[in-house]
Scaffold this active site. Structure first.
Site, PDB file in Angstrom:
ATOM      1  N   TYR A 197       6.229  26.778 -24.774  1.00 39.96           N
ATOM      2  CA  TYR A 197       6.899  25.544 -25.184  1.00 39.96           C
ATOM      3  C   TYR A 197       8.372  25.585 -24.812  1.00 39.96           C
ATOM      4  O   TYR A 197       8.926  24.607 -24.295  1.00 39.96           O
ATOM      5  CB  TYR A 197       6.734  25.369 -26.696  1.00 39.96           C
ATOM      6  CG  TYR A 197       7.220  24.030 -27.220  1.00 39.96           C
ATOM      7  CD1 TYR A 197       6.407  22.908 -27.158  1.00 39.96           C
ATOM      8  CD2 TYR A 197       8.483  23.904 -27.801  1.00 39.96           C
ATOM      9  CE1 TYR A 197       6.832  21.687 -27.646  1.00 39.96           C
ATOM     10  CE2 TYR A 197       8.921  22.685 -28.289  1.00 39.96           C
ATOM     11  CZ  TYR A 197       8.088  21.580 -28.213  1.00 39.96           C
ATOM     12  OH  TYR A 197       8.529  20.362 -28.698  1.00 39.96           O
ATOM     13  N   LYS A 234      10.174  22.947 -22.136  1.00 37.17           N
ATOM     14  CA  LYS A 234      11.245  22.023 -22.521  1.00 37.17           C
ATOM     15  C   LYS A 234      12.554  22.352 -21.802  1.00 37.17           C
ATOM     16  O   LYS A 234      13.328  21.437 -21.481  1.00 37.17           O
ATOM     17  CB  LYS A 234      11.430  22.036 -24.037  1.00 37.17           C
ATOM     18  CG  LYS A 234      10.226  21.513 -24.806  1.00 37.17           C
ATOM     19  CD  LYS A 234       9.885  20.076 -24.434  1.00 37.17           C
ATOM     20  CE  LYS A 234       8.758  19.513 -25.280  1.00 37.17           C
ATOM     21  NZ  LYS A 234       8.454  18.094 -24.947  1.00 37.17           N
TER      22      LYS A 234
END
Length: 281
Positions: free
Chosen positions: A172, A176
């Site tokens: 993650y 991002k």
């Protein structure tokens, strides 16, 4: 215009019922069926945008005002599958006369908080595909039409994890961080073609992180050892109090609408936190 062109002139707000922000304009929203994506969809429709919503989950039309149904088209599909982002853009153009004014990339998934020593190829591939590849493919699909009209706005929903290594797992976090890089690249590359590209960085939204963690424990392979190291960081924001209420999807949506509007016409390539100062830690 939604701003006063010169500071020494009197501003007269429009006396019409037509909303100058969205009337006659078309927006595409990924992840429209829930959370921030749903709030953005509702808010865009309230400003008279026509909206094409894309999601892997079914959409509940009861969550929209009846008078907005005619300006909303939903297409269900898995955007990580080849050709589906292009299909979504094609369907939007067919539904609303060919123009695309706004793209808002919201769709995203969490990982299991594992770091490099525990991440599986399956989780890595799924998270990177959803959180990074899909937004890039969506931008790739809309940019020709924005370039043709010499205008367009793209908003990518990133996360506090886009600038911190202490709030999520490696997949993650990497996805991002990568999305911020893609945002900056698009902003710079097309800055002279009337196209703006910005990112918003939400913090914990209505304790959704905690709910996801509780649901994932023992079911989706949550890495308890890795999560124990980031849990104190989450506690800095995810615990609401009277003085620091939780962040709602609508508050993030309002920030996105500001970046879409002419009030933000000189804002390009920014990463705007919506996190009650969580990101300054």
């Amino acid at each position: 215009m939604l701003y006063t062109p010169t500071p020494d002139s009197l501003y007269h707000p429009p006396s019409t019922h037509i909303d100058p922000l969205g009337y006659g304009k078309v927006a595409i929203v990924t992840g429209c069926a829930s959370g921030i994506g749903l709030s953005v969809t509702q808010l865009l429709l309230s400003h008279q945008f026509s909206v094409c919503g894309l999601d892997i989950s079914e959409f509940d039309y009861n969550l929209l005002r009846v008078e907005d149904h005619g300006r909303f088209h939903f297409h269900r599909g898995d955007l990580t599958e080849p050709g589906v982002p292009e299909d979504g853009v094609r369907i939007s153009r067919q539904s609303f006369g060919g123009r695309i004014d706004v793209l808002i990339n919201v769709a995203g998934i969490l990982d299991n908080f594992s770091s490099a020593d525990g991440i599986t190829p399956e989780i890595w591939s799924k998270v990177l595909a959803t959180n990074l590849t899909v937004p890039v493919m969506m931008m790739r699909s809309v940019l020709p039409y924005m370039k043709e009209r010499k205008e367009g706005v793209i908003i990518n929903v990133a996360s506090t994890a886009a600038t911190s290594g202490a709030v999520a797992g490696i997949a993650y976090t990497a996805s991002k961080h990568g999305l911020l890089g893609a945002t900056k690249n698009v902003a710079w590359r097309f800055r002279n073609e009337g196209i703006r590209c910005n990112a918003v960085l939400p913090g914990a939204i209505d304790t959704s992180i905690g709910k996801t963690i509780a649901t994932a424990s023992g079911k989706n392979g949550l890495d308890p050892e890795a999560y124990a190291l980031v849990e104190p960081v989450h506690a800095l924001q995810a615990l609401p109090s009277d003085s620091t209420p939780t962040i709602t999807p609508l508050e993030v949506a309002k920030t996105i609408i500001f970046l879409v509007s002419d009030q933000a016409r000189t804002i390009n390539g920014v990463s705007l936190p919506v996190d009650k100062a969580w990101g300054v830690v």
